[in-house]
Design a protein around this motif. Structure first.
Motif, mmCIF file in Angstrom:
data_model
loop_
_atom_site.group_PDB
_atom_site.id
_atom_site.type_symbol
_atom_site.label_atom_id
_atom_site.label_comp_id
_atom_site.label_asym_id
_atom_site.label_seq_id
_atom_site.Cartn_x
_atom_site.Cartn_y
_atom_site.Cartn_z
ATOM 1 N N SER A 107 39.593 46.320 34.330
ATOM 2 C CA SER A 107 38.398 45.565 34.704
ATOM 3 C C SER A 107 38.479 44.091 34.323
ATOM 4 C CB SER A 107 37.160 46.184 34.036
ATOM 5 O OG SER A 107 37.277 46.123 32.620
ATOM 6 N N ASP A 109 39.128 40.255 34.564
ATOM 7 C CA ASP A 109 39.093 39.323 35.687
ATOM 8 C C ASP A 109 40.490 38.750 35.907
ATOM 9 O OD1 ASP A 109 38.572 37.453 37.601
ATOM 10 O OD2 ASP A 109 36.873 36.531 36.569
ATOM 11 N N SER A 111 41.414 36.113 37.360
ATOM 12 C CA SER A 111 41.517 34.657 37.199
ATOM 13 C C SER A 111 41.816 34.251 35.766
ATOM 14 C CB SER A 111 40.217 33.989 37.666
ATOM 15 O OG SER A 111 39.109 34.454 36.906
#
Length: 421
Positions: A107, A109, A111
């Motif tokens: 989970s 991110d 980025s």
């Protein structure tokens, strides 16, 4: 069955020994009372603080519904508080921290995550070993080899931790299961942290996509285990590895780390069977490369990580084993390794060799040297008959000469000094 257990494990139990007894109470007040009387050391604060921060991070970041997370953590807290269950679950806190971080990793991110390396591991493999060992082993495949490779990687790997824990609990000294949970949990926890900080593509990615860049939106692959699904008409490994929480976690290999940790603990308790455990590790190494899940450098990194954590656990947490003892109920005490006493420069105050020698002889020699350098003073000599302190060898057996010499020796000795020869 009860008679066999009595003869095998309880026959040599020391009278009155309670070391191997388990807590059977379900009263949480006992655990709360122990917690109030507990004084944490600096090491305990770092240990539980680190694991607690991992658990809290996973609790916040995990995308599961809050009600499910609260229920899960409440159940875990209840198992910790109940004495009968807490003696097992609380000591397994490193394992729970590892599992919580592992299932939360998917989970994160993309980025904020590091770029996935595709070329580094095969390049290191070629530099260190001259070629890609995984590619060589996976070139020729057949059904018998698939089954032989599937057993340690797809079956034993998932069941071995529980089997090892049960055997260590019965045959090892008391508290060794606590050390096993500590080492096993921290090894996997540090491994998952490394995989998230240094994501790397496994060999199956190179086979499917070459050296093209990878991204976090890609799915995983079962590699050679896909052929096992075809043989048995199932979708177990294809589904599991396709939706893995850490898809690009080739380095380090936790399959290798788990096998090495299990072999180290078994060798610690059953040293005569060490060759068998080494064979199992080598068997799993071969299967991981044959099934295109890891490079050989991944396997070495996992084993080194496991070995380092085991050595720390051995010297600071594990109880010492006794030769010829194969049951936890046979131990009368739980001795532990003292790493400081193995230091050759270690000195205890009670050791007579560390008591400073008397300065009596040193003072006498220094005074003699000073007198010899002084031209106005005459140094006494044992060969000088006029010297009041000269005593011939034959006169040493005379009682009169000894009585005359004793006051002189007493007067020259310094008070509160002792000599240790």
């Amino acid at each position: 069955m009860a008679n066999w257990f009595q003869r095998t494990f309880l026959a040599n139990r020391p009278a009155g020994s309670r070391l191997a007894n388990l807590e059977t109470s379900f009263n949480p007040k006992l655990s709360i009372r122990k917690l109030k009387n507990y004084h944490a050391s600096a090491t305990d604060i770092c240990h539980y603080g680190f694991l607690g921060s991992i658990m809290f991070f996973s609790f916040v970041v995990n995308p599961a519904p809050w009600i499910f997370k609260i229920l899960f953590y409440s159940l875990l807290l209840l198992l910790f508080v109940i004495p009968a269950t807490g003696q097992f679950f609380f000591n397994a806190l490193p394992i729970f921290a590892w599992l919580s971080l592992y299932f939360t990793s998917s989970s994160f991110d993309a980025s904020y995550r590091p770029p996935i390396t595709v070329k580094v591991l095969p390049a290191i493999e070629t530099i260190l070993y001259g070629d890609n060992l995984s590619d060589i082993l996976a070139t020729s495949t057949n059904k018998p080899l698939d089954i032989v490779a599937w057993l340690p990687y797809g079956i034993f790997h998932f069941g071995a931790p529980f089997v090892v824990a049960a055997i260590l609990f019965i045959c090892g000294p008391p508290t060794i299961l606590r050390g096993y949970a500590f080492a096993f949990g921290y090894m996997n926890l540090f491994g998952v942290m490394t995989q998230n900080l240094f994501p790397a593509a496994p060999p199956w990615y190179k086979i499917l996509n070459g050296l093209s860049p990878a991204n976090y939106s890609m799915h995983g692959s079962p590699g050679g285990l896909g052929r096992i699904d075809e043989y048995f008409g199932i979708n177990l490994y294809t589904k599991g590895f396709t939706n893995s929480a850490v898809i690009f976690g080739a380095f380090p290999s936790l399959h290798s780390g788990c096998a090495t940790m299990e072999a180290l603990f078994f060798s610690y308790v059953f040293p005569k069977l060490t060759p068998l455990f080494v064979f199992y590790v080598c068997w799993l190494w071969w299967s991981t490369m044959y099934l295109t899940h890891h490079y050989f450098v991944d396997l070495m990194a996992g084993s080194v990580l496991s070995y380092v954590i085991f050595q720390y656990t051995k010297y600071f947490h594990l109880p010492l084993t006794e030769k010829g003892v194969y049951s936890r109920w046979t131990y009368a005490e739980i001795p532990k390794f003292n790493i400081w006493q193995t230091d050759p420069l270690y000195g205890a105050r009670s050791d007579v060799e560390n008591v400073p020698l008397s300065v009596l002889e040193t003072d006498f020699e220094l005074n003699s040297m000073e007198n010899s350098n002084n031209s106005n003073s005459n140094s006494p000599s044992i060969f000088d008959e006029s010297s009041p302190r000269s005593v011939s060898r034959s006169s040493l057996t005379s009682t009169d000469n000894l009585e005359q010499d004793l006051p002189l020796r007493t007067s020259t000795a310094k008070p509160n000094k002792q000599r240790f020869d």
